[in-house]
Every structure is written in C-alpha cells, then in structure tokens.
Design a protein around this motif. Sequence first.
Motif, PDB file in Angstrom:
ATOM      1  N   HIS A   1       0.819  -1.210   0.000  1.00  0.00           N
ATOM      2  CA  HIS A   1       0.000   0.000   0.000  1.00  0.00           C
ATOM      3  C   HIS A   1       0.856   1.265   0.000  1.00  0.00           C
ATOM      4  N   CYS A   2       1.857   1.303   0.868  1.00  0.00           N
ATOM      5  CA  CYS A   2       2.646   2.523   1.006  1.00  0.00           C
ATOM      6  C   CYS A   2       3.453   2.839  -0.244  1.00  0.00           C
ATOM      7  N   ILE A   3       4.038   1.817  -0.841  1.00  0.00           N
ATOM      8  CA  ILE A   3       4.844   2.054  -2.035  1.00  0.00           C
ATOM      9  C   ILE A   3       3.962   2.398  -3.228  1.00  0.00           C
ATOM     10  N   GLN A   4       2.869   1.671  -3.403  1.00  0.00           N
ATOM     11  CA  GLN A   4       1.977   1.992  -4.524  1.00  0.00           C
ATOM     12  C   GLN A   4       1.371   3.384  -4.385  1.00  0.00           C
ATOM     13  N   ASP A   5       0.998   3.767  -3.160  1.00  0.00           N
ATOM     14  CA  ASP A   5       0.487   5.122  -2.942  1.00  0.00           C
ATOM     15  C   ASP A   5       1.561   6.164  -3.248  1.00  0.00           C
ATOM     16  N   SER A   6       2.799   5.880  -2.861  1.00  0.00           N
ATOM     17  CA  SER A   6       3.901   6.813  -3.116  1.00  0.00           C
ATOM     18  C   SER A   6       4.153   6.968  -4.604  1.00  0.00           C
TER      19      SER A   6
ATOM     20  N   TYR B   1       3.643  11.225  -2.959  1.00  0.00           N
ATOM     21  CA  TYR B   1       3.514  11.734  -1.599  1.00  0.00           C
ATOM     22  C   TYR B   1       3.133  10.575  -0.685  1.00  0.00           C
ATOM     23  N   ALA B   2       3.515  10.667   0.589  1.00  0.00           N
ATOM     24  CA  ALA B   2       3.110   9.681   1.583  1.00  0.00           C
ATOM     25  C   ALA B   2       3.162  10.317   2.959  1.00  0.00           C
ATOM     26  N   HIS B   3       2.360   9.796   3.863  1.00  0.00           N
ATOM     27  CA  HIS B   3       2.349  10.275   5.247  1.00  0.00           C
ATOM     28  C   HIS B   3       3.686   9.966   5.910  1.00  0.00           C
TER      29      HIS B   3
ATOM     30  N   ILE C   1       4.382   8.549   8.731  1.00  0.00           N
ATOM     31  CA  ILE C   1       4.463   7.187   9.256  1.00  0.00           C
ATOM     32  C   ILE C   1       4.758   6.197   8.137  1.00  0.00           C
ATOM     33  N   GLN C   2       4.157   6.407   6.975  1.00  0.00           N
ATOM     34  CA  GLN C   2       4.411   5.516   5.836  1.00  0.00           C
ATOM     35  C   GLN C   2       5.863   5.603   5.382  1.00  0.00           C
ATOM     36  N   ARG C   3       6.403   6.802   5.376  1.00  0.00           N
ATOM     37  CA  ARG C   3       7.785   6.987   4.918  1.00  0.00           C
ATOM     38  C   ARG C   3       8.792   6.430   5.934  1.00  0.00           C
ATOM     39  N   LEU C   4       8.601   6.796   7.210  1.00  0.00           N
ATOM     40  CA  LEU C   4       9.588   6.455   8.229  1.00  0.00           C
ATOM     41  C   LEU C   4       9.386   5.059   8.799  1.00  0.00           C
ATOM     42  N   MET C   5       8.159   4.735   9.218  1.00  0.00           N
ATOM     43  CA  MET C   5       7.936   3.530  10.005  1.00  0.00           C
ATOM     44  C   MET C   5       7.411   2.343   9.213  1.00  0.00           C
ATOM     45  N   VAL C   6       7.229   2.514   7.921  1.00  0.00           N
ATOM     46  CA  VAL C   6       6.907   1.350   7.079  1.00  0.00           C
ATOM     47  C   VAL C   6       8.051   1.140   6.079  1.00  0.00           C
TER      48      VAL C   6
END
Length: 277
Positions: A23-28, A33-35, A37-42
């Motif tokens: 989810h985080c990579i596809q959203d990025s 852009y990403a939140h 928490i998505q950038r740092l902690m995922v």
Amino acid sequence: FQHQQPLPKWFWTGNTKMACLNHCIQDSLKNAYAHHIQRLMVIGNFGLLAGINPQSLHEWYLGIYIDAFEWVEMPNTLGMSQFADGGMLASKPYVSSANYIDKMSDYCQGCHYHKNLKISDSNQAACPFNSLYWNFFIVNNKLLNKNPRLAIVNNQIQNMDGKTIKSIQMQAKKHIQNIEDKANTELLVINNGSTDNTVQIARECGATVHEIFISPWRFDKARDAALALLPSDIDICVALDLDEVMQPGWREPEIVFHETMMNGSPTVRGRHGTIQG
C-alpha cells in the motif's frame, strides 16, 4: 551498519505480499507523496531492518516524493530513517516490529503474513518485520547495547535462550534471501527419519522442514502428506528428491507457463524443463 542489500525491484511496483509495503509504495508511486508514518515507520523501517543500502534508499526517496528537497530529505533519510550517520541526527534507530504498524494502521488486516508470529509454521507465514526486528538488534548488539533508549529491547534479547535467537536469525535470513519475493518462492523439505545432517543443513539454508513418519513406507502416502503441507495460495509446486538437481534455465518455462495462465492465453510457449536425477 555497513548495509549493502540492493533495493528490491518491487520498490518500483509495490508488488509484494507484505500489505503495508504494498500500500505505502503503490500510494507513493501514484501520488508522489506519503504520510510521515508511511515513509519512516513502514518503508524506512523495512529498509533498515532488511539491510538495504541507505544511499540507494535515499535516492529512491529523492526521486519519488514531490516534496523531497535534498537538503532536508537526505539527512532525514540517511540519519533519522537509516541511522547511517552513526547517531548524529537521531538518538536511536527508528525501527519496529509488526505490532507498531498494526497499531498505527489497518494494513495487517487480511495480510498474507501473520502479524503475531516471529517464526513461520506449517499453517501461517510470519510477518517479516518481526524476525527482522529482533535480528537487527541481535546482530548489532555490540553497537547498540549501551543506548539507554534501547534498554528494554536489549534486556529482552539478553533473556532469550540460544535456540530462540538461532530460530529468529534463521527466519530473518530466509526473509532476506527471498527479499525480491519472486512468486513468493518457498523451499519446503519433508523429512521422513533421516539420520544424517539433512535437517540441520536444510534449515541453515532457509528451508522450512516438516518431520513426518510413514510406516510402512508408501510413496503415495508420503506424497499426499507432503502436498497437504503446501500453503493454500501456492500457484506452482516443483517436487524433487534431495538427490535431484535442477538444470540451468529450469525457471524460464515455469515463469512463461504461470504468466500465460494468469493472462488467460490459450497458448503456452517455452521449452520443457527437465529434472536431473
């Protein structure tokens, strides 16, 4: 930490069975852009735990995010996220197990991996974040055991027995060896009472070993017992005796066949693979 693991290819597609990273990579990739928490902690969390080269990860962040100005992105990525500056910017590595990700998101719901398992068993695949998290602190204990902010985790490691530590490290090694997540390839070994070092060697190579006992011996019962241990979502199974060797190029026809079936094409191209006994 001298991390040199190449950036996984799925960082450019998001095609991984780890739901949070998917989810985080596809959203990025979609939104540039990403939140935080998505950038740092995922994403950053996985990068540090898996030993990905911090420079490669920095370049990925710089190229993906529209707000990534290098003067602020580089120290945040190399320092805070990857702790690659030796602690000049951050007082401790920002890493976590699946527990934190589950508290901060709903990614763990329905994920292929089980958020509460450190070690995979015959029924469920353990979340890679768990064994990678503990392995990170085990491997880097000498560098981090004096850090007061890590006292709790360091004390927990000190209280672990040798068998637990070895199991965690073997599971982490297996995740890193399969970091590309190519068709989620998994090596299963079915042991029916060997008396040599087969089981130990197989486990050290990252295989999942299942102990079964068939008496009197019947090939069909052994085969059925082995097949029953396969994960429910497996697409292709290649069965071999341990004295059989796959010839170079064997995966090409398997990949062509799988992609053809997934695409719904009636034509299967590619040469037949062979097994050498």
